[in-house]
Design a protein around this motif. Structure first.
Motif, short mmCIF file in Angstrom:
data_model
loop_
_atom_site.label_atom_id
_atom_site.label_comp_id
_atom_site.label_asym_id
_atom_site.label_seq_id
_atom_site.Cartn_x
_atom_site.Cartn_y
_atom_site.Cartn_z
N GLY A 43 -79.90 41.41 4.92
CA GLY A 43 -79.36 41.22 3.58
C GLY A 43 -78.94 42.54 2.98
N LYS A 44 -78.07 42.49 1.99
CA LYS A 44 -77.62 43.72 1.33
C LYS A 44 -78.77 44.46 0.69
N ASP A 45 -79.78 43.72 0.23
CA ASP A 45 -80.91 44.34 -0.44
C ASP A 45 -82.00 44.81 0.53
N THR A 46 -81.76 44.67 1.82
CA THR A 46 -82.75 45.05 2.82
C THR A 46 -82.50 46.47 3.33
N GLU A 47 -83.43 47.37 3.02
CA GLU A 47 -83.30 48.75 3.51
C GLU A 47 -83.48 48.82 5.02
N LEU A 48 -84.15 47.84 5.59
CA LEU A 48 -84.35 47.83 7.03
C LEU A 48 -83.03 47.86 7.78
#
Length: 95
Positions: A43-48
């Motif tokens: 996801g866009k919000d996933t720093e991974l």
């Protein structure tokens, strides 16, 4: 198969717990902690996404905290589950 994970999830085929061929009733709270990663979507919000590439885990055995919530999705004689990417702990690079 048309099932696809939503952002931040992996689609996992669960390992068969009862491989002996004997008929046995599953425990009510069966706990499994590995399976084969079929697909994933960051996801866009996933720093991974910036730190790790999950591409190399596709088709390999992945390990996660024991899964015991909800019912797996049954397709034929296989069982699948959608898990958050943050719950994955690692994978077998040699598999």
């Amino acid at each position: 198969m048309n099932l696809k994970p939503l952002p931040g999830y992996a689609f996992i085929r669960l390992e068969k717990k009862y491989a002996s061929g004997l008929s046995s009733e599953k425990q009510r709270f069966e706990r499994r902690s590995c399976g084969v990663m079929i697909d994933f979507k960051t996801g866009k919000d996933t720093e991974l996404k910036a730190m790790y590439s999950y591409d190399s885990a596709i088709g390999k055995t992945v390990y996660f905290e024991p899964f015991n919530e909800g019912e797996p999705i049954k397709i034929g004689d296989e069982e699948y589950v959608f898990l958050p990417l943050k719950e994955l702990r690692g994978f077998d690079a040699k598999a």
